[in-house]
Design a protein around this motif. Structure first.
Motif, mmCIF file in Angstrom:
data_model
loop_
_atom_site.group_PDB
_atom_site.id
_atom_site.type_symbol
_atom_site.label_atom_id
_atom_site.label_comp_id
_atom_site.label_asym_id
_atom_site.label_seq_id
_atom_site.Cartn_x
_atom_site.Cartn_y
_atom_site.Cartn_z
ATOM 1 N N TRP A 125 0.832 -1.206 0.000
ATOM 2 C CA TRP A 125 0.000 0.000 0.000
ATOM 3 C C TRP A 125 0.870 1.262 0.000
ATOM 4 O O TRP A 125 0.584 2.229 -0.708
ATOM 5 C CB TRP A 125 -0.920 -0.013 1.204
ATOM 6 C CG TRP A 125 -1.809 1.185 1.329
ATOM 7 C CD1 TRP A 125 -1.822 2.092 2.331
ATOM 8 C CD2 TRP A 125 -2.847 1.599 0.417
ATOM 9 N NE1 TRP A 125 -2.776 3.054 2.103
ATOM 10 C CE2 TRP A 125 -3.422 2.776 0.942
ATOM 11 C CE3 TRP A 125 -3.328 1.088 -0.784
ATOM 12 C CZ2 TRP A 125 -4.453 3.445 0.297
ATOM 13 C CZ3 TRP A 125 -4.359 1.764 -1.425
ATOM 14 C CH2 TRP A 125 -4.909 2.924 -0.879
ATOM 15 N N MET A 128 2.159 1.827 -3.470
ATOM 16 C CA MET A 128 1.121 2.361 -4.358
ATOM 17 C C MET A 128 0.889 3.842 -4.105
ATOM 18 O O MET A 128 0.739 4.631 -5.050
ATOM 19 C CB MET A 128 -0.178 1.574 -4.179
ATOM 20 C CG MET A 128 -0.164 0.199 -4.814
ATOM 21 S SD MET A 128 -1.814 -0.559 -4.891
ATOM 22 C CE MET A 128 -2.127 -0.850 -3.159
ATOM 23 N N ARG A 129 0.863 4.234 -2.834
ATOM 24 C CA ARG A 129 0.677 5.654 -2.510
ATOM 25 C C ARG A 129 1.848 6.483 -3.039
ATOM 26 O O ARG A 129 1.668 7.583 -3.537
ATOM 27 C CB ARG A 129 0.534 5.840 -1.000
ATOM 28 C CG ARG A 129 -0.794 5.354 -0.448
ATOM 29 C CD ARG A 129 -0.856 5.533 1.066
ATOM 30 N NE ARG A 129 -0.746 6.928 1.436
ATOM 31 C CZ ARG A 129 -1.779 7.779 1.523
ATOM 32 N NH1 ARG A 129 -3.003 7.345 1.239
ATOM 33 N NH2 ARG A 129 -1.608 9.024 1.889
#
Length: 233
Positions: A125, A128-129
């Protein structure tokens, strides 16, 4: 090898959700290297696809035009990571990395990096950020280069550099160390002479003041308004 006193991933932001034991296990599988200031860490033309974790020091992400002109994309402090694009898609490097100070880097293989993303959703995550942020920053930079004049691009870069050093009063901001004219020029596609002239104008207007080895922006909101007015935001 992990016999270096710097061979720990505890300071790497990407792995803060992992346990100390998990970070230690990953560290044992990384290759560790020390680089002197101005030494190249990764060449854009290299065949390697490893992800680079900056354990100590500071590095710069650069590219070069066909004429040899250096283009600076960003500087990375200890705790950051670079090179995930090549590790994810297997394509060539998009830029080169150069050490700005004495630097320790942990190199993680694409296979281990991909396995870590798949087995630790929190790590995936964060990646992805980060990729989403990179796209937004690239979009903003393209717009600035396409729509702003050289003076305004220098203003925008000074504003960007100042944001991390914004004081509690939100009125002043400090850039430390003082940015080098050629570094700013390479970021915003202009000349050192233009950067020097713009900074001189800002100093004459009282918007920036030299403070030791730092540059103090005395009225952050005014500088921000100058940039946004031209951008039309």
């Amino acid at each position: 090898m992990t016999d270096s006193p710097h061979a720990s991933l505890d300071r790497i932001d990407l792995f803060r959700s992992l346990s100390p034991e998990e970070r230690a296990a990953l560290a044992k599988q990384c290759a560790w290297r020390h680089f002197h200031a101005h030494e190249q860490i990764v060449d854009q033309d290299s065949e390697t696809r490893d992800v680079c974790f900056i354990v100590e020091g500071r590095v710069r992400v650069v590219n070069h035009s066909l004429s040899g002109r250096e283009i600076t994309f960003d500087d990375m402090e200890a705790g950051g990571w670079l090179g995930e694009l090549a590790a994810i898609d297997g394509e060539p490097r998009s830029a080169s990395l150069v050490a700005l100070t004495e630097t320790w880097v942990a190199f993680m293989s694409p296979r281990l990096f991909q396995e870590t993303l798949m087995t630790h959703p929190e790590v995936g995550w964060m990646v992805m950020r980060r990729l989403a942020r990179m796209i937004r920053q690239a979009t903003g930079r393209i717009m600035d280069l396409s729509t702003l004049g050289a003076n305004n691009r220098v203003h925008a870069e000074i504003l960007r550099l100042a944001k991390p050093g914004l004081k509690d009063d939100a009125a002043t901001a400090e850039i430390s160390p003082i940015p080098i004219h050629s570094d700013i020029a390479s970021r915003v596609s202009t000349t050192r002479e233009t950067v020097a002239r713009v900074l001189s104008d800002l100093a004459r207007d009282g918007l920036v003041v030299r403070k030791g080895n730092a540059l103090l922006v005395t009225d952050f909101e005014r500088l921000e308004a100058m940039v946004e007015d031209v951008r039309g935001s």
